[in-house]
Design a protein around this motif. Structure first.
Motif, mmCIF file in Angstrom:
data_model
loop_
_atom_site.group_PDB
_atom_site.id
_atom_site.type_symbol
_atom_site.label_atom_id
_atom_site.label_comp_id
_atom_site.label_asym_id
_atom_site.label_seq_id
_atom_site.Cartn_x
_atom_site.Cartn_y
_atom_site.Cartn_z
ATOM 1 N N TRP A 193 0.836 -1.179 0.000
ATOM 2 C CA TRP A 193 0.000 0.000 0.000
ATOM 3 C C TRP A 193 0.876 1.234 0.000
ATOM 4 N N PRO A 194 0.605 2.279 -0.744
ATOM 5 C CA PRO A 194 -0.579 2.506 -1.575
ATOM 6 C C PRO A 194 -0.394 2.066 -3.024
ATOM 7 N N HIS A 195 0.723 1.428 -3.352
ATOM 8 C CA HIS A 195 1.004 1.037 -4.732
ATOM 9 C C HIS A 195 0.597 -0.413 -4.946
ATOM 10 N N SER A 196 -0.687 -0.649 -5.054
ATOM 11 C CA SER A 196 -1.211 -2.002 -5.177
ATOM 12 C C SER A 196 -2.506 -1.988 -5.972
ATOM 13 N N CYS A 197 -2.676 -2.992 -6.827
ATOM 14 C CA CYS A 197 -3.932 -3.107 -7.567
ATOM 15 C C CYS A 197 -4.867 -4.120 -6.905
ATOM 16 N N SER A 198 -4.446 -4.707 -5.799
ATOM 17 C CA SER A 198 -5.227 -5.678 -5.024
ATOM 18 C C SER A 198 -5.330 -7.048 -5.688
ATOM 19 N N HIS A 199 -4.572 -7.326 -6.743
ATOM 20 C CA HIS A 199 -4.527 -8.654 -7.344
ATOM 21 C C HIS A 199 -3.957 -9.609 -6.313
ATOM 22 N N GLN A 200 -4.534 -10.805 -6.204
ATOM 23 C CA GLN A 200 -4.082 -11.762 -5.206
ATOM 24 C C GLN A 200 -4.303 -13.177 -5.677
ATOM 25 N N GLY A 201 -3.673 -14.113 -5.011
ATOM 26 C CA GLY A 201 -3.848 -15.510 -5.352
ATOM 27 C C GLY A 201 -2.961 -16.414 -4.522
ATOM 28 N N LEU A 202 -2.842 -17.647 -4.949
ATOM 29 C CA LEU A 202 -2.023 -18.649 -4.276
ATOM 30 C C LEU A 202 -0.888 -19.089 -5.184
ATOM 31 N N MET A 203 0.257 -19.359 -4.581
ATOM 32 C CA MET A 203 1.381 -19.931 -5.314
ATOM 33 C C MET A 203 1.829 -21.183 -4.566
ATOM 34 N N ALA A 204 2.036 -22.261 -5.279
ATOM 35 C CA ALA A 204 2.533 -23.491 -4.684
ATOM 36 C C ALA A 204 4.019 -23.342 -4.393
ATOM 37 N N LEU A 205 4.474 -23.934 -3.293
ATOM 38 C CA LEU A 205 5.898 -23.927 -2.963
ATOM 39 C C LEU A 205 6.699 -24.741 -3.980
ATOM 40 N N GLU A 206 6.060 -25.766 -4.510
ATOM 41 C CA GLU A 206 6.725 -26.634 -5.477
ATOM 42 C C GLU A 206 7.236 -25.811 -6.660
ATOM 43 N N GLY A 207 8.499 -25.963 -6.960
ATOM 44 C CA GLY A 207 9.087 -25.265 -8.090
ATOM 45 C C GLY A 207 9.717 -23.923 -7.744
ATOM 46 N N LEU A 208 9.523 -23.439 -6.515
ATOM 47 C CA LEU A 208 10.129 -22.175 -6.094
ATOM 48 C C LEU A 208 11.512 -22.436 -5.499
ATOM 49 N N ASN A 209 12.357 -21.423 -5.505
ATOM 50 C CA ASN A 209 13.623 -21.491 -4.793
ATOM 51 C C ASN A 209 13.296 -21.386 -3.308
ATOM 52 N N LEU A 210 13.476 -22.459 -2.575
ATOM 53 C CA LEU A 210 13.093 -22.500 -1.176
ATOM 54 C C LEU A 210 14.151 -21.921 -0.246
ATOM 55 N N ARG A 211 15.282 -21.517 -0.772
ATOM 56 C CA ARG A 211 16.370 -20.986 0.058
ATOM 57 C C ARG A 211 16.309 -19.468 0.154
ATOM 58 N N GLN A 212 15.116 -18.959 0.399
ATOM 59 C CA GLN A 212 14.902 -17.529 0.581
ATOM 60 C C GLN A 212 13.836 -17.339 1.646
ATOM 61 N N THR A 213 13.885 -16.197 2.308
ATOM 62 C CA THR A 213 12.861 -15.888 3.311
ATOM 63 C C THR A 213 11.586 -15.434 2.598
ATOM 64 N N ILE A 214 10.485 -15.398 3.325
ATOM 65 C CA ILE A 214 9.235 -14.902 2.747
ATOM 66 C C ILE A 214 9.408 -13.444 2.329
ATOM 67 N N LYS A 215 10.118 -12.664 3.131
ATOM 68 C CA LYS A 215 10.338 -11.253 2.810
ATOM 69 C C LYS A 215 11.117 -11.107 1.501
ATOM 70 N N GLU A 216 12.157 -11.914 1.306
ATOM 71 C CA GLU A 216 12.927 -11.868 0.056
ATOM 72 C C GLU A 216 12.072 -12.315 -1.121
ATOM 73 N N PHE A 217 11.281 -13.358 -0.915
ATOM 74 C CA PHE A 217 10.385 -13.869 -1.946
ATOM 75 C C PHE A 217 9.375 -12.787 -2.363
ATOM 76 N N ALA A 218 8.750 -12.137 -1.376
ATOM 77 C CA ALA A 218 7.727 -11.120 -1.651
ATOM 78 C C ALA A 218 8.305 -9.929 -2.412
ATOM 79 N N ALA A 219 9.525 -9.562 -2.103
ATOM 80 C CA ALA A 219 10.145 -8.403 -2.756
ATOM 81 C C ALA A 219 10.375 -8.635 -4.246
ATOM 82 N N ARG A 220 10.408 -9.892 -4.664
ATOM 83 C CA ARG A 220 10.695 -10.214 -6.058
ATOM 84 C C ARG A 220 9.458 -10.593 -6.871
#
Length: 94
Positions: free
Chosen positions: A35-62
């Motif tokens: 906020w305030p730079h958001s269009c409110s798009h949302q959804g779910l992402m499966a962990l499978e296939g993601l780089n798991l060696r990152q924190t949630i904060k690092e993941f969200a920033a990308r």
């Protein structure tokens, strides 16, 4: 679709996505931007296939929003005992 622009490993010492499956987490709930730079798009992402060696904060920033192109978002584990269980209507939106 949100893109996962990851680093090779978490750089902080905090728990990583790799720690979540042992607690029953298989998905991450994601939202566009901060906020305030958001269009409110949302959804779910499966962990499978993601780089798991990152924190949630690092993941969200990308995250990159497929709806508006904003880089950076918010993310939260979907705990087995609450929240979306992976069968929500928003699955696949990212």
């Amino acid at each position: 679709m949100l893109l996962d622009l990851t680093l090779p490993e978490a750089s902080t010492g905090l728990p990583t996505l790799e720690d979540l499956p042992q607690h029953g987490v298989t998905h991450i709930q994601v939202w566009c931007g901060r906020w305030p730079h958001s269009c409110s798009h949302q959804g779910l992402m499966a962990l499978e296939g993601l780089n798991l060696r990152q924190t949630i904060k690092e993941f969200a920033a990308r995250l990159k929003c497929a709806a508006c192109g904003n880089v950076g978002g918010q993310a939260m584990p979907v705990w087995k005992n609450g929240g979306w269980d992976g069968s929500g209507a928003h699955r696949g939106n990212y």
